[in-house]
Design a protein around this motif. Sequence first.
Motif, short mmCIF file in Angstrom:
data_model
loop_
_atom_site.label_atom_id
_atom_site.label_comp_id
_atom_site.label_asym_id
_atom_site.label_seq_id
_atom_site.Cartn_x
_atom_site.Cartn_y
_atom_site.Cartn_z
N ASP A 64 49.60 38.39 48.36
CA ASP A 64 48.40 37.66 48.77
C ASP A 64 47.28 37.82 47.75
N TRP A 65 47.11 39.03 47.25
CA TRP A 65 46.05 39.28 46.26
C TRP A 65 46.34 38.52 44.96
N GLN A 66 47.59 38.52 44.55
CA GLN A 66 47.94 37.80 43.33
C GLN A 66 47.76 36.29 43.53
N ASN A 67 48.10 35.82 44.69
CA ASN A 67 47.97 34.38 44.98
C ASN A 67 46.51 33.95 45.06
N ALA A 68 45.61 34.87 45.38
CA ALA A 68 44.18 34.53 45.42
C ALA A 68 43.68 34.15 44.03
N THR A 69 44.20 34.82 43.00
CA THR A 69 43.85 34.46 41.62
C THR A 69 44.53 33.17 41.22
N LEU A 70 45.80 33.04 41.57
CA LEU A 70 46.55 31.83 41.21
C LEU A 70 45.95 30.58 41.83
#
Length: 556
Positions: free
Chosen positions: A104-110
């Motif tokens: 989820d945290w990585q997808n927030a940047t993506l």
Amino acid sequence: MNDQDLETAIAPRYWRLSGFGLLVGTLFFAASLTPSLMPRPAVLQGILGGLSAALGYTIGAFLIWLWRAMRLPEADRQAERGFRALLIVSGLIVYVLSLTKAADWQNATLAVLGQDAVDSAHPFKVAAVSLCVFAVLWLGGSAFVYVARRAGAALGRLLPGRTGPVTGLLIAIYLFWAIGDGLLVRRVMQAADASFAAGEQVFDPRMLEPTDPMMTGSDASLVEWDDLGNRGRDFIGRTPTEEEISTFHGPDARTPVRVYVGRVSAETARERAELALQELIRQGGFDRKILIVTTPVGTGWMDPGSHDVVDFMWGGDTAHVAAQYSYLTSILSILTNVEYGFEQSRELFDVIYEYWTTLPPDSRPRLYIHGLSQGALNSQATVPFFNTLADPVDGAFWAGSPFISPIWRHVIDNRAPDSPVWRPLSGNGSLIRVTNQDNVLDDPGFAPWGPIRFVFLSYASDPIVNFDFGTILRAPEWLSEDRPADVSPDMRWYPFVTAFQLALDMTTALGIEGFGHYYFFEDYISAWAELTDPPGWTEAREAELKALFETRPSPW
């Protein structure tokens, strides 16, 4: 407690994990997974997580050692064992819970950068890599403590007081530094140097030696085609033709002049600069309307997204000149031989400028300075602007200026109080203007341009521009409430960890077009148009040129 008992109590227990250190380490690990400027592949995220966990563990273990050294109250041995077990279990819980949030945290940047979400295996890859990195670093740290203790104990029998243990610690520091610097850092640098040097000798079959005698590297040229290096041959080989440019500009289009001197074309920076000048004269570069002195990036690469657009904009009535100073990436070049870039940038500008000032002002080309990434740093650090005021250049265009670039730092540190750090306002805008993906160079609030124009193109998501060593202990200003659109609203600052995140972001900053350190032709077009003010330029013409470049191959 006597001195011997104290020494035994505070002795680092290198043979077992510190419970408190492990808890602090997992908290650092969790923070490293949170959103940052650029998305990271699972392997890089795992490396960052392992490094962060090791740093947190070291801080936690040191605090426990300091507590004992200060003779503060401690629990009895049985309670200490239970408390240690509780801390280890708590750390493991933090580790597992943070991994469940990793995707989820990585997808927030993506999501902010318009990219697809990570796959379901992402957390497991991160876990595996981070554990390996942490284990290696923990074993290395334990070995360091072991060597320091053993050396200190041996010397303590020969030297008085605390001299022996202190000397043992110094010996361990020297030994591990020598191993790290000699066997690791230097070998890595040597391997990188050899790798990039070999890459320079690779010939792209699409880039053929020019047959036009008025091009660099041809039989008539003063510069050998083989000496240009891979990046130089790419720059010359991509020169837009008169026919290509005529589709946008009309029948009076010309083929641009492009001069590039490779690092091996001459022995010294001054000789390379002199060679570039003679080649520029031979090709008639001083007869063009626009002359651009460019400092390449560390590898010697020249971004077609920038140079091609100004060629089309001016109908090919342009000349570009550059000289290579390195074939390493900008980061490696800065770390190993930054002075080479400074010297080459200074010499090339001095030689070109000295000749340009001898020409009649009403018939010579307009002179501009340009640089991307380390090229921006080098030209800002070396161009003697105050020495040119009697006969000034027409302007400068810097894209992706690294955070240590002197003029860029001056702009940020002295910006108008109500302007954000990611798009600073310098004075009244008559000399310096800063833009990003949202072109604001023609903002009606600016005062009219003066005789010299400086334009900065900078993305807020570019870690090479926005890194700051102060981030180790304080939050960067661009994480305030007035946050740019290309920075995730979920990104938070954590001591030490955010600095690690930004440092690692630099390695992935070229992954997404129009974000990070990957500067986009659309933004180059807006910047060059504002800087050079081509005749008859309109919003319609700008849109037409952008549409044309949408159909051209990517520069990478």
